[in-house]
Design a protein around this motif. Structure first.
Motif, PDB file in Angstrom:
ATOM      1  N   SER A  21       0.703  -1.305  -0.200  1.00 47.98           N
ATOM      2  CA  SER A  21       0.312   0.115   0.078  1.00 47.98           C
ATOM      3  C   SER A  21       1.117   1.079   0.127  1.00 47.98           C
ATOM      4  O   SER A  21       0.113   2.724   0.327  1.00 47.98           O
ATOM      5  N   TRP A  22       2.110   0.954  -0.251  1.00 47.82           N
ATOM      6  CA  TRP A  22       3.158   2.297   0.013  1.00 47.82           C
ATOM      7  C   TRP A  22       2.887   3.101  -1.177  1.00 47.82           C
ATOM      8  O   TRP A  22       2.773   1.992  -2.603  1.00 47.82           O
ATOM      9  N   ALA A  23       3.429   4.177  -1.449  1.00 47.35           N
ATOM     10  CA  ALA A  23       2.786   4.916  -3.024  1.00 47.35           C
ATOM     11  C   ALA A  23       4.289   4.701  -3.680  1.00 47.35           C
ATOM     12  O   ALA A  23       4.637   4.809  -4.413  1.00 47.35           O
ATOM     13  N   ASP A  24       5.122   3.804  -2.759  1.00 51.17           N
ATOM     14  CA  ASP A  24       6.493   4.106  -3.820  1.00 51.17           C
ATOM     15  C   ASP A  24       6.068   2.874  -4.835  1.00 51.17           C
ATOM     16  O   ASP A  24       6.036   1.581  -4.072  1.00 51.17           O
ATOM     17  N   GLY A  25       6.511   3.203  -6.064  1.00 55.05           N
ATOM     18  CA  GLY A  25       6.001   2.062  -7.573  1.00 55.05           C
ATOM     19  C   GLY A  25       6.951   1.076  -7.153  1.00 55.05           C
ATOM     20  O   GLY A  25       6.820   0.139  -7.538  1.00 55.05           O
ATOM     21  N   ASP A  26       8.515   2.036  -7.602  1.00 56.03           N
ATOM     22  CA  ASP A  26       9.248  -0.490  -7.004  1.00 56.03           C
ATOM     23  C   ASP A  26       8.993  -0.789  -6.417  1.00 56.03           C
ATOM     24  O   ASP A  26       8.752  -2.269  -6.365  1.00 56.03           O
ATOM     25  N   THR A  27       8.842  -0.220  -5.242  1.00 53.49           N
ATOM     26  CA  THR A  27       8.654  -1.347  -4.114  1.00 53.49           C
ATOM     27  C   THR A  27       7.304  -2.477  -3.868  1.00 53.49           C
ATOM     28  O   THR A  27       7.040  -3.005  -3.853  1.00 53.49           O
ATOM     29  N   SER A  28       6.507  -1.130  -4.317  1.00 55.46           N
ATOM     30  CA  SER A  28       5.116  -1.924  -4.523  1.00 55.46           C
ATOM     31  C   SER A  28       5.347  -3.262  -5.533  1.00 55.46           C
ATOM     32  O   SER A  28       4.592  -4.402  -5.649  1.00 55.46           O
TER      33      SER A  28
END
Length: 784
Positions: A491-498
């Motif tokens: 649910s984090w906003a960080d696209g790479d992490t998601s």
């Protein structure tokens, strides 16, 4: 102790370097002039720890060595026949007789010169003696080798005046050596004796502090490691553990405090140079004790492995495996770290041989080599084992069994689903290594309702594959927490992490992954105890092969009942999949499939059993059987020492004969009939025992003088290497000693600190270190 070679030589001017000059100021003076002046002193050529002292007045320690520690041949030593011996004349003695050494205790034999000397006259006689002060010759300055007249000459020498005087001087020397307080010089020079005692008392605490730091792996040096120590002054800068410990101790020791605070900074032995000298002496003391045990055993194995330290220097760790005949235990002792930039087989072989000789180890007793399977070490033509075997044919190479097991596990893990499973575990662990993500996982573990022993994901070991059991086991235990953490992070906003989270979840929430995970846990659990046993010091090659062979039936039992065992695995996988809210299904079947198995079956259980469990199990069994064949060949012949019946097959008898032929030089008897008879007596003794010995060391303890040849064969078997774990353990100490902040330390300092750290069980007395420190010329007098 090396052989001491007494060589004929006439007195002449010394050409020895300053560091080896005799310490004339330390000569003991007795009423009979115990040590003659240098102008008339008998010259000798003596080897002590690879340092040659030629044509000079002997120091106290050298005289003590000549009297007490000179090399003495064994009862089995084969004395050479004199080159001028006339075989046509019967009754003449052709060579030196061992019983002469027992009859005349002052007699010494030189193997190099093939001659006899009087060690007492060599130590104490002048170059002149007898009537009219004639020049001394045979037995003193020159060797005596006229064996025809040996008894007559020895008897006559026993009654000569200068020999009798040397006997008296020897007695006086030993008395003053054992009890320095009665020394004539000390009685005449009370002030010097008092000063020497005071010097020794002052430096002993300094040595003890360095030993403490070395034992505890404490960094000795600080930012400012020089200058005067003011005990009561509070320091604002880091002066290092050595100076701070010395300052702390001096607060409760008035004598030490006075010594540290008196005017002048020289000769206090607290400078970095003095520290290095003391550390080097600690290294010498410990190494000499280990080498003495190895040479006493007369049978040892060399273990070697290599790694790069923090400063990028390639360090070769040399260890020795041997039987401690005093305590009757097997030891694997670290010797030294040796730097090298030549990693070829010939270069490493030369390095090993030269350093073992420099340590004082007698290489004629080398019976085994233990390395890993790298080509530079085990190569048939240019490997280390090949080059060393050319010089020492009885030095049998044994591939590290722990490394062999790791190779078997590694090869079996090349099955595609298993390989992918291990890769996913590694990627997941790496994903949670960052603090923010790791905190999410820790919170999920803390909030979990069940009981969890694991606290975090473990890294897949890069070299010890069997240690991956812990990473697999912990991953299974934390699987639900891992999925919950991934859901939170998604649910984090960080696209790479998601995107990484989605890839990991898609890989984990697969039937193939879950089943592979449980299969790995099952098979790794069988191999883990075996790997730990292989790394034990006490285990021998026979016991290692017994354990390896005992593991195969367990694996074959699983293979024979594969349906039953896999059903249990599938049941657990099905329950785990339900907890994670996904189902295990059959993969899509295509007419032509290149990237995975494409079996047409009715159930997922049947499919994964055929594609994962059976191939992995078959490959693992095959690898275990094939990779330990060479170890089984080495044991041929030794197996007869652990009989199951008195009946020996023709093959077993031939194997034993081959064994005694190979180790012919080590055995007391060369007659094969006698050796086979001794084996029969030994087998009857073993079979009559209620409890059979499980390894060579257990058998060696109950073996007595009635079986001298069996004893030697058991000792060789106990000495043959099983693994190189001791060398690898020394690398752990290397990382703690030579750290990022201490990456420029010299090799001598590194080895001294490593010996203090690794050999904590070996007693190192500060007085021993001080005596070793005093062997070289010092500004301060420490010798009484």
């Amino acid at each position: 102790m090396d052989k001491f070679v007494i060589k004929k030589s006439k007195p002449k001017d010394s050409t020895i370097e300053n560091s080896l000059e005799p310490k004339n100021d330390l000569n003991i003076k007795t009423p009979e002039t115990c040590i003659p002046p240098s102008s008339s002193f008998t010259s000798v050529n003596i080897r002590i720890n690879d340092i040659y002292f030629v044509n000079h007045v002997l120091s106290h320690s050298e005289i003590h060595t000549v009297i007490n520690n000179i090399w003495t041949p064994d009862t089995t030593f084969n004395f050479p026949i004199h080159k001028n011996f006339d075989k046509s004349k019967k009754g003449q003695t052709s060579k030196f007789q061992f019983n002469w050494l027992l009859r005349w205790r002052w007699l010494a034999y030189s193997e190099k010169e093939d001659g006899a000397f009087c060690k007492l006259c060599v130590a104490f006689s002048k170059s002149e003696g007898g009537k009219n002060s004639q020049k001394l010759g045979a037995l003193v300055i020159n060797k005596f080798d006229n064996w025809k007249h040996a008894i007559e000459t020895f008897t006559k020498h026993d009654k000569l005046n200068y020999h009798i005087k040397s006997v008296i001087d020897t007695d006086n020397f030993l008395k003053t050596r054992n009890n320095p307080s009665i020394s004539i010089e000390n009685q005449l020079d009370t002030a010097r004796s008092k000063q020497v005692n005071e010097n020794r008392i002052n430096i002993l605490p300094i040595i003890e502090v360095i030993i403490l730091c070395g034992r505890q792996e404490l960094a000795i040096r600080g930012h400012r490691d020089f200058g005067k120590i003011n005990v009561d002054t509070i320091q604002t800068s880091n002066e290092g553990n050595f100076r701070e410990l010395l300052r702390y101790r001096a607060r409760g020791d008035l004598k030490l405090k006075t010594f540290l605070e008196v005017p002048g900074e020289r000769n206090k032995y607290i400078s970095p140079t003095s520290q290095n000298a003391i550390i080097d002496c600690c290294n010498t003391v410990i190494l000499n004790k280990i080498v003495a045990k190895i040479n006493k055993a007369k049978c040892f194995t060399v273990l070697a492995d290599e790694t790069a330290d923090i400063s990028g220097i390639e360090q070769v760790s040399l260890c020795a495996k041997y039987v401690d005949v005093d305590e009757m235990v097997v030891r694997e002792d670290f010797l030294q770290f040796v730097p090298t930039n030549d990693l070829t087989g010939k270069g490493l072989a030369t390095l090993i041989i030269e350093n073992l000789e420099a340590f004082g180890i007698e290489l004629k007793y080398l019976r085994g080599q233990g390395y890993d399977g790298a080509a530079a070490m085990s190569g048939q033509f240019n490997g280390v084992t090949s080059h060393i075997s050319q010089l020492y044919p009885m030095a049998t190479y044994v591939h590290c069994t722990a490394h062999t097991l790791n190779l078997a596990v590694s090869k079996s893990c090349t099955i595609q689903p298993i390989r992918n499973c291990l890769g996913t575990i590694g990627k997941t662990r790496d994903f949670f290594v960052y603090p923010k993500r790791k905190n999410i996982l820790s919170q999920a573990i803390e909030d979990f309702n069940g009981t969890i022993n694991a606290k975090t994901l473990k890294r897949n070991c890069a070299t010890r594959w069997i240690e991956r059991f812990h990473s697999v086991h912990d991953f299974i235990e934390l699987l639900e927490c891992v999925i919950d953490s991934l859901d939170t992070i998604s649910s984090w906003a960080d696209g790479d992490t998601s995107s990484q989270v989605n890839n990991l979840k898609n890989s984990i929430l697969q039937g193939e992954f879950i089943i592979s995970l449980l299969v790995l846990s099952k098979i790794f659990a069988i191999g883990l105890p075996l790997s730990k046993h292989f790394q034990s010091v006490a285990i021998d090659l026979r016991e290692a092969m017994v354990l390896a062979n005992a593991t195969l039936p367990d694996l074959k039992t699983i293979r024979s009942n594969v349906d039953e065992y896999f059903h249990d695995i599938y049941t657990k996988a099905f329950a785990l999949a339900q907890d994670l809210c996904f189902s295990i299904t059959l993969p899509r079947i295509a007419r032509k499939q290149k990237n995975r198995d494409n079996y047409s079956v009715n159930t997922p259980e049947e499919y994964f059993k055929i594609t994962i469990f059976i191939p992995y199990l078959d490959l693992f069994i095959n690898e275990i059987e094939s990779r330990f064949i060479e170890h089984q060949k080495i044991l041929k012949g030794f197996q007869n020492l652990f009989p199951k019946t008195l009946e020996m097959s023709t093959l077993e008898k031939d194997e034993f004969i081959s064994l005694i032929d190979f180790y012919n030089d080590d055995l007391a008897d060369n007659n094969k009939d006698i050796l086979i008879s001794e084996l029969k007596f030994w087998q009857r003794k073993i079979l009559a025992l209620d409890k059979q010995p499980k390894n060579a060391m257990d058998a060696l303890i109950i073996c007595n003088d009635m079986y001298p040849n069996i004893y030697k064969l058991l000792q060789i078997l106990a000495t043959l290497p099983v693994s190189t774990a001791s060398s690898e353990r020394s690398f752990s100490s290397l990382k703690r000693i030579k750290t990022y902040l201490r990456n420029t330390m010299s090799e001598k300092r590194l080895n001294g600190l490593a010996m203090l750290s690794i050999h904590r069980s070996i007693s190192v007395d500060a007085k021993e270190v001080l005596d070793e420190l005093s062997t070289n010329k010092r500004r301060v007098d420490f010798i009484l």
